[in-house]
Design an enzyme around this catalytic site. Structure first.
Site, PDB file in Angstrom:
ATOM      1  N   SER A 233     -38.072 -28.026   6.664  1.00  0.00           N
ATOM      2  CA  SER A 233     -37.707 -29.343   6.257  1.00  0.00           C
ATOM      3  C   SER A 233     -36.697 -29.374   5.045  1.00  0.00           C
ATOM      4  CB  SER A 233     -38.693 -30.363   5.977  1.00  0.00           C
ATOM      5  OG  SER A 233     -39.697 -29.636   5.035  1.00  0.00           O
TER       6      SER A 233
ATOM      7  N   THR B 111     -39.868 -32.158   1.056  1.00  0.00           N
ATOM      8  CA  THR B 111     -38.663 -31.856   0.327  1.00  0.00           C
ATOM      9  C   THR B 111     -39.389 -30.807  -0.750  1.00  0.00           C
ATOM     10  OG1 THR B 111     -38.374 -33.936   0.339  1.00  0.00           O
ATOM     11  CG2 THR B 111     -37.443 -32.791  -1.479  1.00  0.00           C
TER      12      THR B 111
ATOM     13  N   THR C 142     -33.516 -31.334   0.441  1.00  0.00           N
ATOM     14  CA  THR C 142     -34.298 -31.615   1.770  1.00  0.00           C
ATOM     15  C   THR C 142     -33.290 -31.604   2.979  1.00  0.00           C
ATOM     16  OG1 THR C 142     -35.994 -33.083   2.816  1.00  0.00           O
ATOM     17  CG2 THR C 142     -34.089 -33.978   1.527  1.00  0.00           C
TER      18      THR C 142
ATOM     19  N   ARG D  28     -28.665 -41.888   7.762  1.00  0.00           N
ATOM     20  CA  ARG D  28     -29.894 -42.012   6.843  1.00  0.00           C
ATOM     21  C   ARG D  28     -30.033 -41.101   5.697  1.00  0.00           C
ATOM     22  NH1 ARG D  28     -34.547 -39.181   4.956  1.00  0.00           N
ATOM     23  NH2 ARG D  28     -36.341 -40.439   5.047  1.00  0.00           N
ATOM     24  N   VAL D  29     -30.390 -41.725   4.678  1.00  0.00           N
ATOM     25  CA  VAL D  29     -30.515 -40.949   3.415  1.00  0.00           C
ATOM     26  C   VAL D  29     -31.907 -41.249   2.937  1.00  0.00           C
ATOM     27  CG1 VAL D  29     -29.856 -40.810   0.876  1.00  0.00           C
ATOM     28  CG2 VAL D  29     -27.940 -40.903   2.712  1.00  0.00           C
TER      29      VAL D  29
ATOM     30  N   ASP E 276     -35.360 -40.333  -0.222  1.00  0.00           N
ATOM     31  CA  ASP E 276     -35.266 -40.342  -1.607  1.00  0.00           C
ATOM     32  C   ASP E 276     -34.761 -39.514  -2.653  1.00  0.00           C
ATOM     33  OD1 ASP E 276     -37.388 -38.674  -0.382  1.00  0.00           O
ATOM     34  OD2 ASP E 276     -38.814 -39.215  -1.944  1.00  0.00           O
TER      35      ASP E 276
ATOM     36  N   THR F 159     -42.244 -35.981  -3.039  1.00  0.00           N
ATOM     37  CA  THR F 159     -42.187 -35.555  -1.663  1.00  0.00           C
ATOM     38  C   THR F 159     -42.839 -36.484  -0.674  1.00  0.00           C
ATOM     39  OG1 THR F 159     -42.338 -33.905  -0.043  1.00  0.00           O
ATOM     40  CG2 THR F 159     -44.091 -34.100  -1.880  1.00  0.00           C
ATOM     41  N   GLY F 160     -42.312 -36.622   0.660  1.00  0.00           N
ATOM     42  CA  GLY F 160     -42.967 -37.463   1.467  1.00  0.00           C
ATOM     43  C   GLY F 160     -42.192 -38.675   2.078  1.00  0.00           C
TER      44      GLY F 160
HETATM   45  N1  GLY Z   1     -38.693 -36.888   1.189  1.00  0.00           N
HETATM   46  C1  GLY Z   1     -37.692 -36.755   1.828  1.00  0.00           C
HETATM   47  C2  GLY Z   1     -37.246 -37.665   2.902  1.00  0.00           C
HETATM   48  O1  GLY Z   1     -37.732 -38.448   3.030  1.00  0.00           O
HETATM   49  O2  GLY Z   1     -35.784 -37.709   3.200  1.00  0.00           O
END
Ligand code: GLY
Length: 338
Positions: A66, A198, A216, A226-227, A229, A249-250
Site C-alpha cells: 500500500s 500509509t 501511500t 480519489r485522493v 488523507d 494512517t487508515g
Molecule cells: N490513509 C491512506 C488513504 O486512505 O489514502
C-alpha cells in the site's frame, strides 16, 4: 533472572515512552524505513532528509503493497500515489496527490516544497512537474496490480466506492450514471486493515527541529482521481517544532474530514501527553464513524511519544517503530486499540 530477560521485551512493547533524541517514529512495523530515516540523521542529514528517506525506503520496498508502485490499483487498474512532507520549523509543506508514472512520490513532494511556492500539486500536471525536475517517468503497473484488477472485474467490480448510481454498484460494474439519493442507513465501509497502510514518519533532532511526512498508493479500487488523507496537511501528517508532530494512517476518506494530525499537535501544544493527544484525535472521528479503521502516532518537542488506534474487527493492536539514540536500532512498539 526471568525479570531481567523480560524487561527489554516489555519495554519494547510499551506503547509510549520518552526517547533519547534524536527520535524517528513511523507508522506500522516498517523497520527498514525507520533504519533508513535513522541513517539519514546519523550521516548528518536533516529531519526532512530523515522523513524523506524513511518514506522513500517504503516506496522502494512497496511496504505492505500500500506504499509505492504496483499497489492499490484504481478502478481502471492504475496505481497513483499521494505524499507529503512538512518542515516544522518553517511550516513549509510540499505535497503531491494522484501522482502518475513517477515512483518517488515523497521526492516529488519535497521538490514541490523546495522548487515552488505552492503546497500541493495533483494529477497529470504533478507528473509533468516531476519529469521537469528530473524524476523518471515509468509504468507503475506490476503483475500483482494487473491481477488485482482482473480478479475485481471478474467479481463484478466488488467492492467499490460508488453510491446512488445505476446500474446498482453492489451488483454491477460501471459505467455508472447518477440516480436520486435514497435515504439509507450509513453503509459499512469496504476498506479493510490491509487496504490503507500509509507510511507516516515524524523525526525530531537534538536541536528541536521537527519534520513529518507520508507516502501511500491510497485505496484499492478507488474511483480514479480519489485522493486520501496522506497528502493533506493536518490530516495525513502535521509538524510544528514549537508543539509536536503526528502522522495518521487508515481510512483516509473519513480521517481527512477531521484533520487528526493537526488536532493531535494542537492538543500537545496545550499540554496533553502524546498518547492522550493521539487518543483524543481519534475519539473525535469515532463520535461520527465508530467503525472507522485508523491509527495515529504522536511525538512532542521533548521526545515523548505515543500512538492510538480505533478498535475494529481484525484490528485490535497497532504496531509502530521507534529509533532513538538509546536503542540505536529500530524498536517495534505496539498499542492496544481503543
Ligand atoms: N490513509 C491512506 C488513504 O486512505 O489514502
Amino acid at each position: 533472572m526471568l525479570l531481567v530477560l523480560l524487561v527489554p521485551t516489555l519495554t519494547a512493547l510499551l506503547p509510549f515512552g520518552h526517547a533519547a533524541l534524536p527520535l524517528v517514529i513511523n507508522t506500522w512495523a516498517f523497520k527498514n524505513a525507520s533504519a533508513a530515516a535513522w541513517r539519514a540523521l546519523l550521516s548528518g542529514g536533516s529531519v526532512l532528509d530523515a522523513v524523506e528517506q524513511g518514506c522513500a525506503r517504503c516506496q522502494v520496498e512497496q511496504c505492505d503493497g500500500s506504499v509505492g508502485y504496483g499497489g492499490s490499483p484504481d478502478e481502471s487498474g492504475e496505481t497513483t500515489l499521494d505524499a507529503m512532507i512538512i518542515n516544522g520549523d518553517t511550516m513549509e509543506v510540499g505535497a503531491v496527490a494522484d501522482l502518475r508514472r513517477i515512483k518517488n512520490a515523497i521526492g516529488v513532494a519535497r521538490a514541490v516544497m523546495e522548487h515552488t511556492d505552492h503546497t500541493l500539486l495533483v494529477g497529470e500536471s504533478a507528473s509533468v512537474f516531476a519529469e521537469n525536475m528530473g524524476f523518471i517517468a515509468e509504468d507503475l503497473t506490476t503483475n500483482k496490480s494487473v491481477n488485482i484488477l482482473s480478479q475485481w472485474l471478474k467479481g463484478n467490480c466488488q467492492p467499490n466506492y460508488r453510491k446512488n448510481v445505476f446500474p446498482d454498484p453492489s451488483q454491477s460494474c460501471g459505467p455508472y450514471k447518477p440516480r436520486a439519493a435514497v435515504r439509507a442507513k450509513k453503509r459499512p465501509r469496504h476498506g479493510n486493515v490491509r487496504s490503507h497502510d500509509t507510511i507516516g514518519v515524524v523525526a525530531l533532532d537534538r536541536n528541536g527541529h521537527l519534520a513529518a511526512g507520508t507516502s501511500t498508493n491510497g485505496l484499492t479500487h478507488k474511483v480514479p482521481g480519489r485522493v486520501g488523507d496522506s497528502p493533506i496537511v493536518g490530516a495525513g501528517a502535521y509538524a510544528d517544532s514549537s508543539a509536536g508532530g503526528a502522522a495518521a494512517t487508515g481510512d483516509g476518506d473519513v480521517m481527512m474530514r477531521f484533520l487528526p494530525s493537526f488536532l493531535a499537535v494542537e492538543l500537545m501544544r496545550a499540554g496533553a501527553d502524546p498518547s492522550a493527544a493521539c487518543e483524543t484525535a481519534l475519539s473525535r472521528i469515532k463520535r461520527h464513524y465508530s467503525g472507522f479503521f485508523g491509527a495515529i502516532i504522536c511525538a512532542n518537542t521533548t521526545g515523548h511519544y505515543g500512538a492510538a488506534c480505533n478498535k475494529v474487527p481484525g484490528f485490535s493492536q497497532f504496531h509502530f517503530v521507534v529509533s532513538d539514540s538509546e536503542s540505536g536500532s529500530p524498536l517495534l512498539k505496539s498499542v492496544d486499540c481503543i
